[in-house]
Design an enzyme around this catalytic site. Structure first.
Site, PDB file in Angstrom:
ATOM      1  N   MET B  31       0.841  -1.195   0.000  1.00  0.00           N
ATOM      2  CA  MET B  31       0.000   0.000   0.000  1.00  0.00           C
ATOM      3  C   MET B  31       0.873   1.239   0.000  1.00  0.00           C
ATOM      4  O   MET B  31       0.425   2.333   0.379  1.00  0.00           O
ATOM      5  CB  MET B  31      -0.947  -0.021   1.200  1.00  0.00           C
ATOM      6  CG  MET B  31      -1.869  -1.251   1.180  1.00  0.00           C
ATOM      7  SD  MET B  31      -3.432  -1.024   2.082  1.00  0.00           S
ATOM      8  CE  MET B  31      -2.815  -0.690   3.725  1.00  0.00           C
ATOM      9  N   GLY B  32       2.130   1.097  -0.442  1.00  0.00           N
ATOM     10  CA  GLY B  32       3.024   2.250  -0.497  1.00  0.00           C
ATOM     11  C   GLY B  32       3.546   2.620   0.878  1.00  0.00           C
ATOM     12  O   GLY B  32       3.523   1.802   1.793  1.00  0.00           O
ATOM     13  N   ASP B  36      11.924  -0.279   5.127  1.00  0.00           N
ATOM     14  CA  ASP B  36      12.860  -1.388   4.947  1.00  0.00           C
ATOM     15  C   ASP B  36      12.179  -2.761   4.965  1.00  0.00           C
ATOM     16  O   ASP B  36      12.705  -3.723   4.406  1.00  0.00           O
ATOM     17  CB  ASP B  36      13.953  -1.351   6.025  1.00  0.00           C
ATOM     18  CG  ASP B  36      15.024  -0.318   5.681  1.00  0.00           C
ATOM     19  OD1 ASP B  36      14.941   0.264   4.581  1.00  0.00           O
ATOM     20  OD2 ASP B  36      15.933  -0.108   6.504  1.00  0.00           O
ATOM     21  N   HIS B  38       9.281  -3.461   3.514  1.00  0.00           N
ATOM     22  CA  HIS B  38       8.915  -3.692   2.110  1.00  0.00           C
ATOM     23  C   HIS B  38      10.153  -4.006   1.263  1.00  0.00           C
ATOM     24  O   HIS B  38      10.119  -4.874   0.397  1.00  0.00           O
ATOM     25  CB  HIS B  38       8.244  -2.450   1.518  1.00  0.00           C
ATOM     26  CG  HIS B  38       6.971  -2.050   2.177  1.00  0.00           C
ATOM     27  ND1 HIS B  38       6.878  -0.964   3.010  1.00  0.00           N
ATOM     28  CD2 HIS B  38       5.731  -2.588   2.125  1.00  0.00           C
ATOM     29  CE1 HIS B  38       5.618  -0.836   3.437  1.00  0.00           C
ATOM     30  NE2 HIS B  38       4.905  -1.819   2.913  1.00  0.00           N
ATOM     31  N   GLU B 149       5.737 -11.393   7.044  1.00  0.00           N
ATOM     32  CA  GLU B 149       5.164 -12.114   8.185  1.00  0.00           C
ATOM     33  C   GLU B 149       4.589 -11.140   9.207  1.00  0.00           C
ATOM     34  O   GLU B 149       3.850 -11.549  10.099  1.00  0.00           O
ATOM     35  CB  GLU B 149       6.233 -12.992   8.833  1.00  0.00           C
ATOM     36  CG  GLU B 149       6.662 -14.151   7.942  1.00  0.00           C
ATOM     37  CD  GLU B 149       7.646 -15.081   8.631  1.00  0.00           C
ATOM     38  OE1 GLU B 149       8.154 -14.723   9.719  1.00  0.00           O
ATOM     39  OE2 GLU B 149       7.913 -16.170   8.083  1.00  0.00           O
ATOM     40  N   LYS B 150       4.957  -9.871   9.099  1.00  0.00           N
ATOM     41  CA  LYS B 150       4.380  -8.858   9.982  1.00  0.00           C
ATOM     42  C   LYS B 150       2.863  -8.969  10.028  1.00  0.00           C
ATOM     43  O   LYS B 150       2.240  -8.889  11.089  1.00  0.00           O
ATOM     44  CB  LYS B 150       4.791  -7.468   9.484  1.00  0.00           C
ATOM     45  CG  LYS B 150       4.001  -6.293  10.028  1.00  0.00           C
ATOM     46  CD  LYS B 150       4.407  -5.981  11.432  1.00  0.00           C
ATOM     47  CE  LYS B 150       3.850  -4.659  11.956  1.00  0.00           C
ATOM     48  NZ  LYS B 150       2.790  -4.028  11.249  1.00  0.00           N
ATOM     49  N   ASP B 151       2.249  -9.146   8.859  1.00  0.00           N
ATOM     50  CA  ASP B 151       0.802  -9.380   8.801  1.00  0.00           C
ATOM     51  C   ASP B 151       0.574 -10.883   8.696  1.00  0.00           C
ATOM     52  O   ASP B 151       0.226 -11.400   7.640  1.00  0.00           O
ATOM     53  CB  ASP B 151       0.196  -8.623   7.613  1.00  0.00           C
ATOM     54  CG  ASP B 151       0.309  -7.116   7.794  1.00  0.00           C
ATOM     55  OD1 ASP B 151      -0.289  -6.587   8.741  1.00  0.00           O
ATOM     56  OD2 ASP B 151       1.027  -6.476   6.999  1.00  0.00           O
ATOM     57  N   GLN B 154      -2.867 -12.213   7.642  1.00  0.00           N
ATOM     58  CA  GLN B 154      -3.062 -11.930   6.215  1.00  0.00           C
ATOM     59  C   GLN B 154      -2.318 -12.951   5.355  1.00  0.00           C
ATOM     60  O   GLN B 154      -2.853 -13.469   4.370  1.00  0.00           O
ATOM     61  CB  GLN B 154      -2.559 -10.529   5.901  1.00  0.00           C
ATOM     62  CG  GLN B 154      -2.445 -10.219   4.423  1.00  0.00           C
ATOM     63  CD  GLN B 154      -1.995  -8.783   4.177  1.00  0.00           C
ATOM     64  OE1 GLN B 154      -2.793  -7.869   4.252  1.00  0.00           O
ATOM     65  NE2 GLN B 154      -0.715  -8.602   3.894  1.00  0.00           N
ATOM     66  N   SER B 186       6.464  -0.541  10.224  1.00  0.00           N
ATOM     67  CA  SER B 186       5.094  -0.403   9.738  1.00  0.00           C
ATOM     68  C   SER B 186       4.914   1.001   9.197  1.00  0.00           C
ATOM     69  O   SER B 186       5.461   1.967   9.746  1.00  0.00           O
ATOM     70  CB  SER B 186       4.105  -0.643  10.878  1.00  0.00           C
ATOM     71  OG  SER B 186       2.824  -0.114  10.522  1.00  0.00           O
TER      72      SER B 186
END
Lengths: 279, 279
Positions: B31-32, B36, B38, B149-151, B154, B186
């Site tokens: 989502m932009g 780091d 991403h 893995e943060k989400d 999801q 995040s």
């Protein structure tokens, strides 16, 4: 020689070899009990694709009525012989556990277009269709899929879903194939008694008469009511619907202001007949 | 040179030329507001694919809270510079009308795994995720997709959906990237005040302490309650959850009988922090 494949892993390998040689794959999704209506889809697929997969899967998820699911006709050996004769490359006939393995939890649903008509009378039906069709497109990786106009609303739902989920496949609708007396071919027709079978073509005849009346200026409701009454008098049972709708979006129509479709569902004995025609 | 593409038709053409030369395409959906975390996904995609597409789309369908959607940070020029530096081939950044054009009507939903935790506190969130991810996979035709893995939940939902709909893509989960003090990276962290930013790493620290206690034999509930109380004392706000669950199916766990994940969501000032660790 038509190869029968039952596992999606095996199908994927087969398709991968075709795709590596740049072949266009066509798929004809069916529930078996094949008749000339299906075969016209197969012939169209043959014309428009390098390789043709026909799928046979009686999808429990799209049957709202368990009795209808049990009674749905099945004859794979006969179906296979028909597909061999048309030079179909693969018959993909997975079992229920292959399509819906333990832990399966995903549903695809299309709002709006799937809600009236069949959607109103068969709750959950189009969720089942949208989900299994998404799966079959994923499994077959086909570039074209062929559906009959007989299930007009289904065809519109599938077109919507493919556009909405950006699935890289082209949906080809093919005209309804009819018996000589006008009855739309359907796998459920074999369940008609001979007396019912003799009455069944009156559905199409009355729809044509109503369409002609509407084109000639008769108010839509008047024309549809006349057709309903006539069939009731001929021994047809409960009407689920007989309606004039916009051809693509299936919105209600009170006059011929845009391309229209007349759609019907009615009981004849124990069998639910559906049909639709352009108006 | 990273090419910016905004239309799915143009993207499809681009991908088709890659695929004709047998290239493996990797996609990193974002989502932009890239950080780091991403970029570690992008680097992994670079390693495992011949061509890399990063998508940036702040998906309204997955925001249950309109205020969160409005406040979500956006800086495409900065994002693009980061992607250029990593040699990303395409930034796909469609507008809302390109993803959800007029008439859009399809929803993908995953039951079970999407219901607890984030699903319980963000109604509709995972339907939005499942639908947009299905679309992005269709648009990009990628063979691999990289998720953080943060989400964690999801990631499990996406794995389930890909398996269930037979989408021909492999889902790669990549480890959470943390600041030096342990705070999980995040895009929402920029909204923390400097005081909140100083407290924020205590979430991860307390989770690690609780995990260690559980591994050492402390009852799960005791360990989790101690962590909750400690953070409350440190000025953290309402807890949405702090739970021990099975790693894959996210079923509740009362002891370390199978691979486990500890998952947390808690408010710190106006910002909702989430984190998870293996136990």
């Amino acid at each position: 020689m038509t190869q029968v494949i039952r596992s999606s892993a095996e199908l994927r390998e087969k398709v991968a070899t075709w795709k590596r040689s740049g072949m266009l794959v066509g798929v004809v999704p069916t529930m078996g009990a094949l008749h000339d209506g299906h075969m016209s889809l197969v012939r169209e697929a043959r014309k428009q694709s390098d390789r043709v997969i026909v799928t046979i899967f009686v999808n429990p998820m799209q049957f709202n009525n368990p009795d209808d699911l049990t009674k749905y006709p099945r004859d794979e050996a006969h179906d296979l012989a028909l597909l061999e004769a048309e030079g179909v490359d693969v018959l993909f006939a997975p079992g229920v556990d292959e399509v819906y393995p333990n832990g399966f939890a995903t549903k695809v649903s299309v709002s709006g277009i799937s809600e009236p008509l069949e959607g109103a009378f068969r709750p959950g039906h189009f969720d089942g269709v949208a989900t299994v069709v998404s799966k079959l497109f994923g499994m077959t990786q086909a570039g074209r899929a062929f559906f009959g106009e007989k299930d007009w609303q289904q065809l519109q739902v599938v077109k919507r879903l493919v556009e909405d989920l950006n699935i890289p496949i082209r949906i080809i609708g093919c005209p309804t194939i009819r018996e000589e007396d006008g009855l739309a071919m359907s796998s459920r027709n074999v369940r008609l008694t001979s007396e019912e079978r003799a009455s069944a073509p009156k559905l199409h005849a009355q729809m044509q008469a109503a369409a002609e009346a509407i084109r000639a200026g008769t108010p839509v409701e008047t024309a549809l009511n006349a057709a309903k009454d006539a069939l009731q008098a001929e021994g047809f049972g409960t009407w689920d619907y007989l309606e004039l709708r916009t051809a693509d979006g299936l919105r209600p129509l009170e006059s011929l202001s845009e391309p229209a479709r007349m759609l019907a569902a009615v009981m004849l004995g124990d069998v639910r007949l559906i049909d639709n025609i352009a108006v």
